[in-house]
Design an enzyme around this catalytic site. Sequence first.
Site, short mmCIF file in Angstrom:
data_model
loop_
_atom_site.label_atom_id
_atom_site.label_comp_id
_atom_site.label_asym_id
_atom_site.label_seq_id
_atom_site.Cartn_x
_atom_site.Cartn_y
_atom_site.Cartn_z
N LYS A 113 0.84 -1.22 0.00
CA LYS A 113 0.00 0.00 0.00
C LYS A 113 0.86 1.25 0.00
CE LYS A 113 -4.22 -1.92 0.37
NZ LYS A 113 -4.74 -2.67 1.51
N LYS A 195 -3.89 -10.83 -7.17
CA LYS A 195 -5.21 -11.25 -6.65
C LYS A 195 -6.31 -10.28 -7.11
CE LYS A 195 -5.32 -8.65 -2.49
NZ LYS A 195 -5.78 -8.30 -1.25
N LYS A 198 -10.24 -4.54 -5.71
CA LYS A 198 -10.87 -3.33 -6.23
C LYS A 198 -9.83 -2.34 -6.75
CE LYS A 198 -12.99 -4.25 -2.42
NZ LYS A 198 -13.67 -4.35 -1.16
P1 TYM Z 1 -10.80 -7.13 2.56
O1 TYM Z 1 -11.90 -6.14 2.78
O2 TYM Z 1 -9.72 -6.75 1.64
O3 TYM Z 1 -11.39 -8.49 2.09
C1 TYM Z 1 -12.42 -9.16 2.78
C2 TYM Z 1 -12.14 -10.66 2.73
O4 TYM Z 1 -12.05 -11.10 1.36
C3 TYM Z 1 -10.84 -11.82 1.17
N1 TYM Z 1 -10.34 -11.57 -0.19
C4 TYM Z 1 -10.00 -12.52 -1.06
N2 TYM Z 1 -10.00 -13.87 -0.97
C5 TYM Z 1 -9.61 -14.56 -2.07
N3 TYM Z 1 -9.22 -13.99 -3.23
C6 TYM Z 1 -9.19 -12.64 -3.36
N4 TYM Z 1 -8.83 -12.09 -4.50
C7 TYM Z 1 -9.59 -11.85 -2.24
N5 TYM Z 1 -9.70 -10.52 -2.05
C8 TYM Z 1 -10.15 -10.36 -0.77
C9 TYM Z 1 -9.88 -11.27 2.22
O5 TYM Z 1 -8.86 -12.20 2.49
C10 TYM Z 1 -10.80 -11.03 3.39
O6 TYM Z 1 -10.96 -12.20 4.15
N6 TYM Z 1 -7.94 -6.51 6.61
C11 TYM Z 1 -9.16 -7.13 6.13
C12 TYM Z 1 -10.41 -6.73 6.87
C13 TYM Z 1 -10.37 -6.95 8.35
C14 TYM Z 1 -10.45 -8.19 9.03
C15 TYM Z 1 -10.44 -7.87 10.41
C16 TYM Z 1 -10.50 -9.51 8.59
C17 TYM Z 1 -10.33 -5.97 9.29
N7 TYM Z 1 -10.37 -6.53 10.53
C18 TYM Z 1 -10.46 -8.87 11.36
C19 TYM Z 1 -10.55 -10.51 9.57
C20 TYM Z 1 -10.52 -10.18 10.94
C21 TYM Z 1 -9.34 -6.74 4.67
O7 TYM Z 1 -8.85 -5.73 4.24
O8 TYM Z 1 -10.17 -7.54 3.98
#
Ligand code: TYM
Length: 333
Positions: A113, A195, A198
Amino acid sequence: MERKRVFSGSRPSGRLHLGNYLGAVENWVKMQHEYDCVFAIVDHHAITTPFDPRELQTNTRDMLVDLLAVGLDPSECTLVIQSELPQHTELAWILGSITPIGWLQRVPTFKEKSEMHPDNVNLGLLSYPVLQAADILLYKAEVVPVGEDQLPHVELAREIVRRFNHRFGDTFPEPEAEVPRHTARIMSLTEPEKKMSKSLGPDSYISIGDDPETVKEKVMKAVTDTGPTSGEMSPGVANLFTLLREFGDEKQHREFLDEYEEGIIRYVDLKEATAAAIIDTLQPVRKRRQKLLQSPQRLREIMETGHERASTIACTTLREVKERTGLGPGREF
Ligand code: TYM
């Protein structure tokens, strides 16, 4: 017997896409019936990268609508918006004070990032995983269903738990990540070595709410290769096969695989079949979305119920943490 506590979250930095769904949310929907689940829309995490305040409001509502439309049931799980429960950030401050900066600088998403937004390398971005640990620990969650990209964050949360428990006494369980076997990492349609996300532009991902024409257009444009080779399947083609297996039927998937192995596959056919399977699956989801969008009152009620329940747990944990760390309660005056 008490059910194990589960926590996970999703950033409202745009609409829910197929990567989010297959990597995490599909598991949330299954787990809500077996575990005591808390799921959060983590808007404090969303502001660590450039954002527009109005869009953030809409995205937060849309994320809630998407989560409900794919099958989260508010009578089976607890849904929260992170910024509405101040205990998340309060616990993050306390955990941040026992987390060495070196641990945070090593986290791959911080490096990524920072490179992506060199003029916005802010403190929130660095302490992002501490807030994530606070999200999980606030509910003393034991299981965290996520995609593969979140493993370093969950590992860091485990390290923070060990450090906290060692210093202040046994308080938190060490959370374990639960990653799906076949869909831990769904790839971008336009840059299949990265991966699905967005941040790679609208053609790289399919949103849960995309209409059939958009889904078809995006899948037909997906990057593949110039034909099967004797080596490993290219990431773009492998990704289409994953999507077809998840959304279509096993027989069709097998037939295309056979064609691939014989070297007679036409990628245009594979894409058409994959697009059709996705469109079919998303159709009822789109209908549910439209209905939910017409009832803001219902959305408000769902969030109020979720917050009431979550805040009982969050307040109890925070009181315990403050007692153990000499903050607030337990003072002799
Ligand atoms: P975020 O918002 O980027 O994504 C939400 C969930 O989707 C999964 N994910 C994917 N899995 C497979 N292939 C992909 N291309 C892909 N893109 C996204 C992510 O692994 C995630 O599980 N930091 C986290 C949000 C968060 C969180 C937490 C998660 C904040 N606090 C506590 C678990 C526990 C995030 O940015 O996810």
